[in-house]
Design a protein around this motif. Structure first.
Motif, PDB file in Angstrom:
ATOM      1  N   THR A   1       8.356   2.766 105.916  1.00 45.10           N
ATOM      2  CA  THR A   1       7.637   4.038 105.802  1.00 45.10           C
ATOM      3  C   THR A   1       6.306   3.844 105.078  1.00 45.10           C
ATOM      4  OG1 THR A   1       8.923   4.555 103.807  1.00 45.10           O
ATOM      5  CG2 THR A   1       9.709   5.463 105.882  1.00 45.10           C
TER       6      THR A   1
ATOM      7  N   ALA B   1      10.028  12.508 114.781  1.00 43.21           N
ATOM      8  CA  ALA B   1      11.370  12.167 114.311  1.00 43.21           C
ATOM      9  C   ALA B   1      11.314  11.862 112.821  1.00 43.21           C
ATOM     10  CB  ALA B   1      11.908  10.963 115.078  1.00 43.21           C
ATOM     11  N   ARG B   2      12.472  11.731 112.219  1.00 40.42           N
ATOM     12  CA  ARG B   2      12.510  11.339 110.811  1.00 40.42           C
ATOM     13  C   ARG B   2      12.128   9.877 110.681  1.00 40.42           C
ATOM     14  NH1 ARG B   2      17.954  12.193 112.243  1.00 40.42           N
ATOM     15  NH2 ARG B   2      17.849  14.223 111.218  1.00 40.42           N
ATOM     16  N   GLY B   3      11.882   9.409 109.495  1.00 38.68           N
ATOM     17  CA  GLY B   3      11.557   7.996 109.274  1.00 38.68           C
ATOM     18  C   GLY B   3      10.110   7.677 109.534  1.00 38.68           C
TER      19      GLY B   3
ATOM     20  N   ALA C   1       7.718  10.614 110.934  1.00 31.51           N
ATOM     21  CA  ALA C   1       7.327  11.612 109.934  1.00 31.51           C
ATOM     22  C   ALA C   1       6.320  11.035 108.942  1.00 31.51           C
ATOM     23  CB  ALA C   1       8.564  12.126 109.204  1.00 31.51           C
TER      24      ALA C   1
ATOM     25  N   GLU D   1      14.729  19.141 109.477  1.00 33.07           N
ATOM     26  CA  GLU D   1      14.162  18.671 108.206  1.00 33.07           C
ATOM     27  C   GLU D   1      12.652  18.463 108.282  1.00 33.07           C
ATOM     28  OE1 GLU D   1      14.916  13.978 107.979  1.00 33.07           O
ATOM     29  OE2 GLU D   1      16.639  15.095 108.684  1.00 33.07           O
ATOM     30  N   ASN D   2      12.108  18.402 109.506  1.00 33.83           N
ATOM     31  CA  ASN D   2      10.663  18.245 109.668  1.00 33.83           C
ATOM     32  C   ASN D   2       9.958  19.565 109.965  1.00 33.83           C
ATOM     33  OD1 ASN D   2      10.672  15.520 109.162  1.00 33.83           O
ATOM     34  ND2 ASN D   2      10.750  14.909 111.318  1.00 33.83           N
TER      35      ASN D   2
ATOM     36  N   ARG E   1      14.246   5.640 112.780  1.00 34.86           N
ATOM     37  CA  ARG E   1      14.533   6.888 112.068  1.00 34.86           C
ATOM     38  C   ARG E   1      15.085   6.600 110.676  1.00 34.86           C
ATOM     39  NH1 ARG E   1      15.287   7.985 117.427  1.00 34.86           N
ATOM     40  NH2 ARG E   1      14.573  10.035 118.167  1.00 34.86           N
ATOM     41  N   ASN E   2      15.884   5.544 110.554  1.00 34.13           N
ATOM     42  CA  ASN E   2      16.434   5.154 109.252  1.00 34.13           C
ATOM     43  C   ASN E   2      15.562   4.076 108.630  1.00 34.13           C
ATOM     44  OD1 ASN E   2      17.106   3.160 111.123  1.00 34.13           O
ATOM     45  ND2 ASN E   2      18.988   2.579 110.038  1.00 34.13           N
TER      46      ASN E   2
END
Length: 387
Positions: free
Chosen positions: A140, A162-164, A167, A193-194, A133-134
């Protein structure tokens, strides 16, 4: 109905319902208290229809020591169906043509999937991309490149919204097709945020969940989601992951399901690459590009376009094919042995290690994995129990 349909040990799904009333009753059966996937399938096998299984359920519960058992009220299911209609969600049931074939092979395949978007994507060959995620900028960027090129080669990209890394993979594959497996209800977008990405996927991709409509995701839902991410695809590619992370849980699920596990190597000084490097050390296929992924896969679709595959550079340290996944399989087997020996009643850790006939150094990483995954609980006095 064949003899197989009467066999309680069969892993094949029950026959699909022949009416909307039966489908309603099956959903009601699955949503009833203490009815998991295995119990749901056993009850259908034993009683023939969901209506019969619902009628027998209070007596079954009583025999198990549960008094005053009440099945899921009809109003709860009607509310779920109303929410699905409002969200333009469709119910895909195991045993129907729309249900994804590879997911259907799992013993714990979800009987129902709520979906929003292009359900035809479930019929295409799929590859899962998961990671941190981070994620780093390099991570990315790699996820975007893999997703874009795999999509161009005819594969649907699956991830977890999920983020990161997730996404990045979804965004890069929107034009060619991408599937998000959600931990909560398919109408509940998490993380917030997504939201824009999730709404775009409703138009150009597909969102999937086994959970009831409107359910807010909790920590315990994510391991279940991970098994579906792995189960939909022939291969899971880990782009960036810490040594103890949900992405490695997905990789372990993929291995348990007999699917390919592939990983992108990273800087040994970056903790976000530790999990990938560990997977490669233990036999996962090293990935540098989408071409490497396609080369590692057996042909899945005769019409799928292929990327040009460069001639592989000989590696003097490449392990023999027979040893490629030995360590990963051994780790998965040890996890299963530990879980089979634990119950909610705590036992001493040293006693468990003696029962497993392994050394403390061999057991420690597996116990830590399961503790981080929330499957076991460490208590005072060196005691362990199953969560």
């Amino acid at each position: 109905m064949t003899d197989r349909d009467h066999n309680p040990s069969s892993t094949h799904p029950p026959l699909p319902p022949t009416s909307e009333d039966e489908q309603f009753s099956r959903l009601r059966l699955l949503r009833s208290r203490r009815v998991g996937i295995a119990t749901y399938k056993r009850l259908l096998t034993e009683h023939g229809t969901a209506q019969n299984a619902l009628a027998a359920l209070p007596e079954v519960a009583r025999a198990a020591g549960v008094e005053k058992y009440e099945i899921c009220p009809e109003a709860v299911i009607q509310t779920e169906l109303n929410k699905a209609h409002a969200a333009q969600a469709r119910l895909v049931m195991q045993g129907t043509d729309a249900y994804p074939k590879l997911l259907n092979e799992l013993q714990e395949a979800p009987p129902f999937l709520w979906v929003i978007g292009d359900v035809e994507l479930l019929k295409k060959p799929m590859v899962s991309l998961v990671g941190a995620r981070n994620a780093s900028s390099l991570g990315t960027r790699m996820a975007r490149a893999l997703a874009r090129d795999l999509g161009a080669a005819g594969y649907t990209v699956v991830s977890g919204l999920a983020r990161g890394v997730d996404a990045a993979a979804h965004n890069a594959a929107l034009e060619t097709g991408t599937i998000a497996v959600q931990a909560g209800g398919v109408d509940v977008i998490y993380p917030a945020e997504n939201t824009e990405l999730a709404l775009s996927m409703a138009e150009h991709g597909l969102r999937v969940s086994e959970q009831p409509m409107g359910l807010q995701p909790m920590a315990r839902h994510f391991p279940s989601r991970n098994r579906i991410i792995a189960g939909l695809s022939q291969a899971t590619v880990v782009v960036e992951a810490a040594a103890k992370s949900g992405s490695l849980i997905t990789a372990r699920d993929a291995l348990d399901q007999g699917r390919d596990v592939l990983a992108v190597p990273g800087n040994p000084f970056d903790a976000r690459a530790a999990g990938c490097n560990q997977l490669i050390r233990d036999g996962a296929t090293l990935i540098r590009s989408a071409a490497d992924v396609i080369e590692a896969l057996s042909p899945m679709h005769h019409d799928a376009p292929q990327l040009p595959i460069p001639a592989p550079t000989p590696r003097r340290d490449s392990p023999p094919p027979a040893k490629m996944k030995t360590k990963l399989k051994q780790a998965a087997a040890l996890h299963r042995q530990i879980l089979s020996r634990l119950s909610p009643a705590p036992v001493p850790e040293d006693q468990l290690i003696r029962d497993l006939a392994v050394t403390a150094s061999e057991a420690a990483p597996a116990l830590l994995d399961l503790e981080m995954d929330g499957q076991i609980t460490r208590q005072s006095g060196g005691m362990l129990s199953r969560s």
